[in-house]
Design a protein around this motif. Sequence first.
Motif, PDB file in Angstrom:
ATOM      1  N   ALA A  79       0.706  -1.168   0.127  1.00 13.15           N
ATOM      2  CA  ALA A  79       0.029  -0.116  -0.064  1.00 13.15           C
ATOM      3  C   ALA A  79       0.750   1.145   0.045  1.00 13.15           C
ATOM      4  CB  ALA A  79      -0.926   0.119   1.238  1.00 13.15           C
ATOM      5  N   LEU A  80       1.906   1.276   0.683  1.00 11.99           N
ATOM      6  CA  LEU A  80       2.898   2.463   0.846  1.00 11.99           C
ATOM      7  C   LEU A  80       3.591   2.430  -0.647  1.00 11.99           C
ATOM      8  CD1 LEU A  80       4.680   1.773   4.139  1.00 11.99           C
ATOM      9  CD2 LEU A  80       3.229   3.592   3.662  1.00 11.99           C
ATOM     10  N   ILE A  81       3.784   1.526  -1.133  1.00 12.30           N
ATOM     11  CA  ILE A  81       4.345   1.573  -2.438  1.00 12.30           C
ATOM     12  C   ILE A  81       3.567   2.118  -3.709  1.00 12.30           C
ATOM     13  CG2 ILE A  81       5.468   0.294  -4.490  1.00 12.30           C
ATOM     14  CD1 ILE A  81       6.592  -1.609  -2.300  1.00 12.30           C
ATOM     15  N   MET A  82       2.340   1.641  -3.720  1.00  7.74           N
ATOM     16  CA  MET A  82       1.187   1.997  -4.504  1.00  7.74           C
ATOM     17  C   MET A  82       0.768   3.358  -4.252  1.00  7.74           C
ATOM     18  SD  MET A  82      -1.230  -0.966  -5.495  1.00  7.74           S
ATOM     19  CE  MET A  82      -1.584  -1.552  -3.973  1.00  7.74           C
ATOM     20  N   GLU A  83       0.821   3.999  -3.039  1.00  4.62           N
ATOM     21  CA  GLU A  83       0.387   5.200  -2.869  1.00  4.62           C
ATOM     22  C   GLU A  83       1.518   6.219  -3.227  1.00  4.62           C
ATOM     23  OE1 GLU A  83      -1.587   8.799  -1.697  1.00  4.62           O
ATOM     24  OE2 GLU A  83      -2.251   6.676  -1.853  1.00  4.62           O
TER      25      GLU A  83
ATOM     26  N   TYR B 119      -5.033  -4.933  -4.618  1.00  6.44           N
ATOM     27  CA  TYR B 119      -5.209  -3.880  -5.483  1.00  6.44           C
ATOM     28  C   TYR B 119      -6.485  -3.193  -5.227  1.00  6.44           C
ATOM     29  CZ  TYR B 119      -1.089  -5.665  -7.866  1.00  6.44           C
ATOM     30  OH  TYR B 119       0.230  -5.999  -8.104  1.00  6.44           O
ATOM     31  N   GLU B 120      -7.705  -4.153  -5.227  1.00  6.00           N
ATOM     32  CA  GLU B 120      -9.006  -3.403  -4.760  1.00  6.00           C
ATOM     33  C   GLU B 120      -8.942  -2.678  -3.419  1.00  6.00           C
ATOM     34  OE1 GLU B 120     -11.778  -7.061  -6.999  1.00  6.00           O
ATOM     35  OE2 GLU B 120     -11.260  -7.372  -4.854  1.00  6.00           O
ATOM     36  N   LYS B 121      -8.111  -3.044  -2.776  1.00  7.31           N
ATOM     37  CA  LYS B 121      -7.995  -2.545  -1.354  1.00  7.31           C
ATOM     38  C   LYS B 121      -7.614  -1.021  -1.477  1.00  7.31           C
ATOM     39  CE  LYS B 121      -6.461  -3.172   3.352  1.00  7.31           C
ATOM     40  NZ  LYS B 121      -5.757  -4.049   4.178  1.00  7.31           N
ATOM     41  N   ALA B 122      -6.480  -0.937  -2.625  1.00  8.54           N
ATOM     42  CA  ALA B 122      -5.852   0.198  -2.729  1.00  8.54           C
ATOM     43  C   ALA B 122      -6.830   1.081  -3.764  1.00  8.54           C
ATOM     44  CB  ALA B 122      -4.656   0.016  -3.502  1.00  8.54           C
ATOM     45  N   GLY B 123      -7.904   0.548  -4.273  1.00  5.72           N
ATOM     46  CA  GLY B 123      -9.018   1.664  -4.893  1.00  5.72           C
ATOM     47  C   GLY B 123      -9.125   1.102  -6.292  1.00  5.72           C
ATOM     48  N   PHE B 124      -8.148   0.135  -6.935  1.00  2.28           N
ATOM     49  CA  PHE B 124      -8.336  -0.437  -8.374  1.00  2.28           C
ATOM     50  C   PHE B 124      -9.656  -1.115  -8.398  1.00  2.28           C
ATOM     51  CE2 PHE B 124      -4.017   0.591  -8.088  1.00  2.28           C
ATOM     52  CZ  PHE B 124      -3.657   1.094  -9.576  1.00  2.28           C
TER      53      PHE B 124
ATOM     54  N   ASN C 134      -5.113 -14.833  -9.340  1.00  2.00           N
ATOM     55  CA  ASN C 134      -4.327 -14.196  -8.371  1.00  2.00           C
ATOM     56  C   ASN C 134      -5.374 -13.373  -7.363  1.00  2.00           C
ATOM     57  OD1 ASN C 134      -2.176 -13.353  -6.577  1.00  2.00           O
ATOM     58  ND2 ASN C 134      -0.895 -12.649  -8.186  1.00  2.00           N
ATOM     59  N   ALA C 135      -5.798 -14.156  -6.517  1.00  2.05           N
ATOM     60  CA  ALA C 135      -6.716 -13.565  -5.740  1.00  2.05           C
ATOM     61  C   ALA C 135      -6.208 -12.723  -4.734  1.00  2.05           C
ATOM     62  CB  ALA C 135      -7.406 -14.800  -5.174  1.00  2.05           C
ATOM     63  N   PRO C 136      -4.977 -13.169  -3.958  1.00  6.63           N
ATOM     64  CA  PRO C 136      -4.332 -12.350  -3.019  1.00  6.63           C
ATOM     65  C   PRO C 136      -3.885 -11.052  -3.709  1.00  6.63           C
ATOM     66  CG  PRO C 136      -3.637 -14.405  -2.800  1.00  6.63           C
ATOM     67  CD  PRO C 136      -4.060 -14.307  -3.974  1.00  6.63           C
ATOM     68  N   ALA C 137      -3.580 -10.875  -4.763  1.00  2.32           N
ATOM     69  CA  ALA C 137      -3.014  -9.712  -5.292  1.00  2.32           C
ATOM     70  C   ALA C 137      -4.124  -8.654  -5.935  1.00  2.32           C
ATOM     71  CB  ALA C 137      -1.933 -10.026  -6.645  1.00  2.32           C
ATOM     72  N   ILE C 138      -5.345  -9.521  -6.325  1.00  2.00           N
ATOM     73  CA  ILE C 138      -6.500  -8.716  -6.617  1.00  2.00           C
ATOM     74  C   ILE C 138      -6.848  -8.071  -5.564  1.00  2.00           C
ATOM     75  CG2 ILE C 138      -9.040  -9.139  -7.510  1.00  2.00           C
ATOM     76  CD1 ILE C 138      -7.966 -11.165  -9.396  1.00  2.00           C
TER      77      ILE C 138
END
Length: 153
Positions: free
Chosen positions: A104-108, A137-142, A130-134
């Motif tokens: 999350a820090l990286i994506m922000e 990413y959804e948690k980050a707003g994608f 790849n459910a964990p990655a999805i």
Amino acid sequence: MAEVRIRPATPNDLETLLRFEQGVIAAERPFDPTLRSEGITYYDLQELITSSQALIIVAEDQQQIVGSGYARIEPAQPYLRHEQYAYLGFMYVEPAYRGRGVNALIMESLKQWAMAQGLKELRLEVYAQNAPAIRAYEKAGFAAHMLEMRMAI
């Protein structure tokens, strides 16, 4: 997550980044039967580090690199509302640091860089299985946008 800091990658980080790249490939291999069995790379990391059109960042904990990601400015299709977007890739976090908010820090940080470049959209690709990655990413707003399909013949 106060102990982890984000900074731009430098050429001195290349050895670690090459190891991370192989970690990305190993994680994705179960999802992609089209990958060659050995000797592959995804990125020109040296070029990405020095490019004015991209930013590789690393996450550090006590001067040890524990994660990475990049944003690269890409031209949009001529029929879209925006002319360019930031493509995110090379998202990797060391196993001991997963689930601690490093991604999350990286994506922000990449989002902030893209906004500073005047971009209005982020895009990335993730394997549908790849459910964990999805979830990350959804948690980050994608949000899922389009599903690419393939068929071996």
